[in-house]
Design a protein around this motif. Sequence first.
Motif, short mmCIF file in Angstrom:
data_model
loop_
_atom_site.label_atom_id
_atom_site.label_comp_id
_atom_site.label_asym_id
_atom_site.label_seq_id
_atom_site.Cartn_x
_atom_site.Cartn_y
_atom_site.Cartn_z
N LYS A 73 -90.25 -47.58 -15.47
CA LYS A 73 -89.61 -46.28 -15.25
C LYS A 73 -88.63 -46.33 -14.08
N GLU A 74 -89.01 -47.09 -13.06
CA GLU A 74 -88.17 -47.17 -11.86
C GLU A 74 -86.88 -47.94 -12.11
N ALA A 75 -86.88 -48.80 -13.14
CA ALA A 75 -85.70 -49.64 -13.40
C ALA A 75 -84.63 -48.93 -14.22
N LEU A 76 -84.96 -47.75 -14.77
CA LEU A 76 -84.04 -47.03 -15.64
C LEU A 76 -83.84 -45.60 -15.15
N PRO A 77 -82.71 -44.98 -15.51
CA PRO A 77 -82.57 -43.54 -15.26
C PRO A 77 -83.71 -42.79 -15.96
N ALA A 78 -84.12 -41.69 -15.39
CA ALA A 78 -85.30 -40.98 -15.89
C ALA A 78 -85.19 -40.62 -17.36
N TRP A 79 -84.00 -40.17 -17.79
CA TRP A 79 -83.87 -39.76 -19.19
C TRP A 79 -83.97 -40.94 -20.15
N LYS A 80 -83.45 -42.10 -19.70
CA LYS A 80 -83.52 -43.29 -20.54
C LYS A 80 -84.95 -43.78 -20.68
N SER A 81 -85.68 -43.85 -19.57
CA SER A 81 -87.06 -44.32 -19.63
C SER A 81 -87.92 -43.37 -20.45
N PHE A 82 -87.69 -42.06 -20.32
CA PHE A 82 -88.46 -41.09 -21.10
C PHE A 82 -88.24 -41.30 -22.59
N CYS A 83 -86.98 -41.41 -23.00
CA CYS A 83 -86.66 -41.59 -24.42
C CYS A 83 -87.24 -42.91 -24.95
N ALA A 84 -87.08 -43.98 -24.17
CA ALA A 84 -87.59 -45.28 -24.61
C ALA A 84 -89.10 -45.26 -24.76
N ILE A 85 -89.79 -44.64 -23.81
CA ILE A 85 -91.26 -44.60 -23.87
C ILE A 85 -91.73 -43.81 -25.08
N GLN A 86 -91.02 -42.74 -25.43
CA GLN A 86 -91.40 -42.00 -26.65
C GLN A 86 -91.23 -42.88 -27.89
N CYS A 87 -90.19 -43.72 -27.88
CA CYS A 87 -89.98 -44.63 -29.01
C CYS A 87 -91.05 -45.72 -29.07
N TYR A 88 -91.48 -46.21 -27.91
CA TYR A 88 -92.59 -47.17 -27.88
C TYR A 88 -93.85 -46.54 -28.45
N LYS A 89 -94.10 -45.30 -28.08
CA LYS A 89 -95.29 -44.59 -28.57
C LYS A 89 -95.20 -44.36 -30.08
N TYR A 90 -93.99 -44.12 -30.56
CA TYR A 90 -93.78 -43.97 -32.01
C TYR A 90 -94.14 -45.28 -32.72
N ASP A 91 -93.73 -46.42 -32.16
CA ASP A 91 -94.11 -47.72 -32.73
C ASP A 91 -95.62 -47.83 -32.84
N ILE A 92 -96.31 -47.52 -31.75
CA ILE A 92 -97.77 -47.64 -31.72
C ILE A 92 -98.41 -46.74 -32.78
N TRP A 93 -97.90 -45.53 -32.91
CA TRP A 93 -98.43 -44.60 -33.92
C TRP A 93 -98.27 -45.18 -35.33
N GLN A 94 -97.12 -45.78 -35.60
CA GLN A 94 -96.90 -46.38 -36.91
C GLN A 94 -97.79 -47.63 -37.10
N TYR A 95 -97.95 -48.40 -36.05
CA TYR A 95 -98.82 -49.58 -36.15
C TYR A 95 -100.24 -49.17 -36.56
N ARG A 96 -100.74 -48.12 -35.93
CA ARG A 96 -102.11 -47.67 -36.22
C ARG A 96 -102.25 -47.24 -37.69
N ARG A 97 -101.20 -46.68 -38.24
CA ARG A 97 -101.23 -46.21 -39.63
C ARG A 97 -101.08 -47.35 -40.64
#
Length: 369
Positions: A122-146
């Motif tokens: 989070k510290e390496a990116l602007p706040a909005w970029k890290s927020f968006c990227a983390i939501q996309c990572y979580k989306y990956d995990i949700w799909q993996y579980r399914r």
Amino acid sequence: MGKKCIFHIPYELDLMGESAPMVRPRKMMKAFENLGYEVSIVDGYAVERKIKIKNIIEEISSGVRYEFLYSESSTEPTLLTEPHHYPIHPFFEFSFFKFLKKHGIKIGLFYRDIYWKFDSYKEALPAWKSFCAIQCYKYDIWQYRRLLNKLYIPHRKVYTYLKSYSLENILDVLPPGCDSAVWKNDRNEKRERQRGILNIFYVGGLGEQYQLKELAAAVSEVESCRLTLCCRKDEWEKEKNNYEKYLRGNIDIVHRSGKELEDFYSRADICSLMFKPDIYREMAIPYKSFEYLSHGKPVLVTRGTAIGDFVEKNDTGWVLDYNRDAIKKQLRELVDFPELISKKRENCLKVREQNTWEVRAKKVEKDLS
């Protein structure tokens, strides 16, 4: 007709790339081929992957049998792997996985990195970029579980950071492998150690996550040791001020890669993974650790790391505290008693046979059959 499998990565595979995200997929593909599989590759940017996926769907619909799909994730979220990093193709990848699942084709995926779970991401990116990227990572995990039958991770400690996602039923460990081609014509097998000199080789990154100062300090104080430190030139230029005080004639800095490394391996008695410990090292398995093992080289590793656990379990090196006195003591012992290296090397030669890329591919084959 022979066995067929699908190999998927959500980015363009560089056949000449030397980084782990490029080398590991190539090794796994080759291993599947060595097991007799015809491998259909889905890689490239989204437009290219769509075309390849469309062709495979048409084949399956017409009766072609695929045994399984094996995938390796990007270090980026699947939705953001385009050069511009915009999620303009949010559904087709996982729709393909859903199609395969519907047709009884099992899916396994190697999850490369969880750096996004740490504050430093989070510290390496602007706040909005890290927020968006983390939501996309979580989306990956949700799909993996399914959709996945197996989610492979480098080390069991990675799961500590994934517990909240209820993945325990599909998680398994799939570390890197050893390249058997390396030792078929191994110039090191009957090499005699240079009398009175302990040659140490390190190849890899240099920087915040690859701090080697305690190793360099220890070597600089043991005249009968010689360290060859191989890294990228730009990384050395950034870090050299931290190391120049240790360059007293027995530390060589080189910038080589690929086949150019073989001469350094042939001269090395041992290799090193003596990094400053951090929370990331507790679960990361460096790709180079198995390259060292492929060459039959015992290693110095840091206590409390994932690779340290492997080395301790298999007795393929020395697990040490990350401080110059402990390292220096071990180096002097190895100079005085070179037979200790020979014993560890014998273990390396046995352990590498049990940890080839083909062994990794066979595990995937068994898991997804």
